[in-house]
Design an enzyme around this catalytic site. Sequence first.
Site, short mmCIF file in Angstrom:
data_model
loop_
_atom_site.label_atom_id
_atom_site.label_comp_id
_atom_site.label_asym_id
_atom_site.label_seq_id
_atom_site.Cartn_x
_atom_site.Cartn_y
_atom_site.Cartn_z
CD GLN A 1 -2.20 1.29 2.92
OE1 GLN A 1 -1.63 0.64 3.80
NE2 GLN A 1 -3.20 2.09 3.18
CB SER B 1 2.46 6.84 4.61
OG SER B 1 1.37 6.29 5.27
CD GLU C 1 -4.09 0.55 6.79
OE1 GLU C 1 -4.54 1.64 6.35
OE2 GLU C 1 -2.88 0.32 6.92
CD GLU D 1 -2.37 10.23 19.28
OE1 GLU D 1 -2.20 9.48 18.30
OE2 GLU D 1 -1.68 10.15 20.32
C1 LIG Z 1 4.51 -0.65 11.23
C2 LIG Z 1 3.94 0.36 10.29
C3 LIG Z 1 3.54 -0.06 9.02
C4 LIG Z 1 3.02 0.87 8.11
N1 LIG Z 1 2.70 0.44 6.86
C5 LIG Z 1 2.25 1.33 5.95
C6 LIG Z 1 1.97 0.91 4.60
O1 LIG Z 1 2.13 -0.27 4.25
N2 LIG Z 1 1.58 1.83 3.71
C7 LIG Z 1 1.38 3.14 4.05
O2 LIG Z 1 0.97 3.91 3.19
N3 LIG Z 1 1.64 3.59 5.32
C8 LIG Z 1 2.07 2.70 6.27
N4 LIG Z 1 2.36 3.14 7.55
C9 LIG Z 1 2.27 4.55 7.85
C10 LIG Z 1 1.14 4.93 8.78
O3 LIG Z 1 -0.09 4.89 8.13
C11 LIG Z 1 1.47 6.33 9.32
O4 LIG Z 1 2.64 6.21 10.09
C12 LIG Z 1 0.36 6.92 10.15
O5 LIG Z 1 -0.77 7.18 9.37
C13 LIG Z 1 0.81 8.21 10.86
O6 LIG Z 1 1.39 9.10 9.98
P1 LIG Z 1 2.81 9.77 10.27
O7 LIG Z 1 3.75 8.68 10.68
O8 LIG Z 1 3.18 10.61 9.11
O9 LIG Z 1 2.57 10.67 11.57
P2 LIG Z 1 1.97 12.16 11.60
O10 LIG Z 1 0.74 12.21 10.78
O11 LIG Z 1 3.06 13.12 11.28
O12 LIG Z 1 1.55 12.30 13.12
C14 LIG Z 1 2.48 12.66 14.16
C15 LIG Z 1 1.70 12.76 15.47
O13 LIG Z 1 0.68 13.78 15.34
C16 LIG Z 1 -0.60 13.25 15.68
N5 LIG Z 1 -1.63 13.84 14.82
C17 LIG Z 1 -1.55 14.05 13.49
N6 LIG Z 1 -2.70 14.60 13.03
C18 LIG Z 1 -3.51 14.73 14.10
C19 LIG Z 1 -4.84 15.24 14.28
N7 LIG Z 1 -5.55 15.71 13.25
N8 LIG Z 1 -5.38 15.22 15.53
C20 LIG Z 1 -4.66 14.74 16.59
N9 LIG Z 1 -3.40 14.27 16.49
C21 LIG Z 1 -2.84 14.26 15.26
C22 LIG Z 1 -0.47 11.76 15.41
O14 LIG Z 1 -1.41 11.01 16.18
C23 LIG Z 1 0.96 11.48 15.82
O15 LIG Z 1 1.04 11.29 17.23
C24 LIG Z 1 2.88 2.23 8.48
C25 LIG Z 1 3.26 2.64 9.77
C26 LIG Z 1 3.79 1.73 10.66
C27 LIG Z 1 4.21 2.19 12.03
#
Ligand SMILES: Cc1cc2nc3c(=O)[nH]c(=O)nc-3n(C[C@H](O)[C@H](O)[C@H](O)COP(=O)(O)OP(=O)(O)OC[C@H]3O[C@@H](n4cnc5c(N)ncnc54)[C@H](O)[C@@H]3O)c2cc1C
Length: 418
Positions: free
Chosen positions: A136, A139, A254, A386
């Site tokens: 997928q 991100s 998902e 969150e």
């Molecule tokens: C093990 C693992 C596997 C993954 N596999 C995939 C994959 O196969 N394909 C893919 O596309 N993605 C994948 N991901 C990515 C995952 O979907 C993202 O890490 C997740 O959506 C969070 O995005 P970010 O890491 O950019 O954090 P950010 O969006 O930058 O968030 C940082 C912090 O801010 C908080 N935050 C952000 N927005 C808000 C809001 N509106 N209100 C309150 N708090 C908020 C979050 O909760 C977090 O604590 C994977 C992640 C992990 C850990």
Amino acid sequence: MTVTQSPGALTDEEVRDQVVAWLRENLPADWVKAIDEGDEEAFRMARAGVDYNDWCRRLGEAGWATPTWPQEYGGAGLDPSQAKIVNDELNKYRVHRSFNVIGIGMGGPTLLQWGTDEQRRQWLPPMNQHREIWCQLFSEPGAGSDVAGLATRAVRDGDEWIVNGQKVWTTLAHIARWGMLVARTDPDLPKHKGMTYFIVDMHSPGVEVRPLKQITGDAEFNEVFFADVRIPDANRVGDVGAGWSVATETLMNERVALSGAGSTGGANVGGGPVDDLVAAAKSSGAWDDLVLRDRLVQAVIEGRLVKISNFRAAAARRGGKRAGPEGSITKLFQAEYNQRLQNLAVDLLGASGMAWAGADDQAGAGATVRGFLRSRANTIEGGTSEVMRNILGERVLGLPKEPSVDKDIPWKDVKRNA
Ligand SMILES: Cc1cc2nc3c(=O)[nH]c(=O)nc-3n(C[C@H](O)[C@H](O)[C@H](O)COP(=O)(O)OP(=O)(O)OC[C@H]3O[C@@H](n4cnc5c(N)ncnc54)[C@H](O)[C@@H]3O)c2cc1C
């Protein structure tokens, strides 16, 4: 295909008889005997002798890996309540399932909802037979929770699209044949409107996959770079500009996939069910510690709650409802529950959770500590806790929406890090 009559014509008992007959014929005889006799040691030995890839392929070919999918796309064509009978029997015989869950659990339902007949015929059978692994590609470094802000660009060139950009955290990209890609096709539109959904061949020239090492020492996810990657327009899913609607289908599935739905007994510790933890605590004496016992009982209760909530969600799907925001309830609870459970498992190990050797790595302390470290990701992957709470507040409880200042302005005018 195993189902020998038109699926609608089968009674529940006939479905059960067919899947059980198939399992008893296709599993090794010592596996079936170990299950019949409840012999754990014999079961472990029988399981070790089975070729995983070959087994997953045969389960898919028989239609049992995806019992609700239509027969023409490799499923068994059963309704959700008969599919539950199939899954119950597979669980009873403790068979391997494909790790291709991003395909089967997310890509498959998306193609069934949004794909063309040709796309489904091309991609669904090899997906459910574990012959082609999926990933997928949503991100990006600057777009995770706010995935609609993504910046990877796809520009049309005749019958093809040319893609440039970067994705991150892409689970299984290093072994995937196909990826579900959402890319920006019209930067002049507001962020939710200018995206399109594609299926990209991960072997295409210009796709570069770089592994990311996790705290567990494994590298299950990756960075993926696209440099002038060409995707045929025939690989577009949904209309140009409809990427957000198609992606929402993938994301809702998902959450269901990550909520523990379909698991046999709630979360696992070191590969075994929660009840094994209780048994181990009784034999080690930890059960006599009132605080630990309280946490164990709480873990068993919460495990049952996860299971019952998933039954309820499955019943709604049996009633014809598509995966909806309620998937966020179990996704949120399962993630936080599993972290509490893994913390407890490590606490129960005491000093032996700090160092281990040899055989204890696979099934003992090593596996438990790996599970503890891996569980840190549960409240991030598939949407953070969150964000799940926001979805529940807005779409289940009907609370006012969060202010969104960039929703209606062209994506190209939204301020972002360079
Ligand atoms: C093990 C693992 C596997 C993954 N596999 C995939 C994959 O196969 N394909 C893919 O596309 N993605 C994948 N991901 C990515 C995952 O979907 C993202 O890490 C997740 O959506 C969070 O995005 P970010 O890491 O950019 O954090 P950010 O969006 O930058 O968030 C940082 C912090 O801010 C908080 N935050 C952000 N927005 C808000 C809001 N509106 N209100 C309150 N708090 C908020 C979050 O909760 C977090 O604590 C994977 C992640 C992990 C850990």
